[in-house]
Every structure is written in C-alpha cells, then in structure tokens.
Design a protein around this motif. Sequence first.
Motif, PDB file in Angstrom:
ATOM      1  N   SER A  27      78.849  -0.550  51.184  1.00 30.59           N
ATOM      2  CA  SER A  27      77.859  -0.259  50.141  1.00 30.59           C
ATOM      3  C   SER A  27      78.086  -1.094  48.879  1.00 30.59           C
ATOM      4  CB  SER A  27      77.867   1.228  49.805  1.00 30.59           C
ATOM      5  OG  SER A  27      79.075   1.594  49.196  1.00 30.59           O
ATOM      6  N   GLY A  33      74.690  -3.615  50.998  1.00 29.25           N
ATOM      7  CA  GLY A  33      74.792  -2.441  50.137  1.00 29.25           C
ATOM      8  C   GLY A  33      73.517  -1.633  49.981  1.00 29.25           C
ATOM      9  N   VAL A  36      72.769   0.316  53.196  1.00 35.86           N
ATOM     10  CA  VAL A  36      73.689   1.436  53.402  1.00 35.86           C
ATOM     11  C   VAL A  36      73.315   2.602  52.494  1.00 35.86           C
ATOM     12  CG1 VAL A  36      76.081   2.186  53.180  1.00 35.86           C
ATOM     13  CG2 VAL A  36      75.566  -0.012  54.233  1.00 35.86           C
ATOM     14  N   VAL A  37      73.003   2.315  51.244  1.00 32.66           N
ATOM     15  CA  VAL A  37      72.611   3.365  50.301  1.00 32.66           C
ATOM     16  C   VAL A  37      71.323   4.041  50.773  1.00 32.66           C
ATOM     17  CG1 VAL A  37      71.831   3.763  47.938  1.00 32.66           C
ATOM     18  CG2 VAL A  37      73.817   2.319  48.364  1.00 32.66           C
TER      19      VAL A  37
END
Length: 131
Positions: A27, A33, A36-37
């Motif tokens: 993340s 990132g 993933v968030v």
Amino acid sequence: VRVDGMWVYMYSICVSLLWVRMLRVLSVSKRVGPFVVLVVRMGHDISMFAIVYFTFLVAFSVLIRGSMPYNYEDCKGGRDEELPAKCWTMWWIIRTFIQASGGEVFIDDMKTDASVLGFILLWIVMNLLLQ
C-alpha cells in the motif's frame, strides 16, 4: 523436522497472515498502493454482501429441503464414489447454491409444489435482487 497435528494448521495460518501483511507493504507503493487501498476499503461492502447472500442461501436450502420428500432407498449400499450426488451429506446446500448461481434447476428432485414455489422465490431473490 517433521511437524504433525495442530502445528501444521498454525504454520499455515501464520504464513497466510504474513501474505496479508504484505498488502500493508504494497500500500506504500506509488503504483500498487491505490489499488490495495481500494480493495481494502471494499472489503467491508463485500463482507456485508457475503453475509446477506449466505444467509439467504441457507434459508432457501432449508426451505427447499424441508418441502421435498427424501428417499433413503437410493442411498443404500455401495461406496461413496458410487452414490448419487443427492446422497451426499451437504447436497441440500450445494444444490441450492448451484440453483442460486443460475445453474442447473434440478427439476427432477422437486416433487412437491412447495419445493417448486421455493425455487421460484429463490431465483427471484438471489438473481434479481442480489445480483
């Protein structure tokens, strides 16, 4: 060193948690990132949908199973590989899951009007409302 029993499960749980922890490391990345968030934030919505879906699945499984006569004569004798699928222990919920996901109708197993009406209600709720 050979590991037996409960330690095998504990080891597999620890390795799984390490892979989940890897999401935290990813993340921070500029490329991965945001993805993933996004997936982590969607986790709450997906888990709420799964709870509602499986609650309806078990409810309709019990409804259809309770409205159909069960013939024990078909399930006598033979090894497990030779028994028909309707003799499996979890067949009542597997059949309903297949029906709910838009697959086979299993109309031959439905011998009462209540089981057919239960299937129609299952199809309406699971395919039209939830998907």
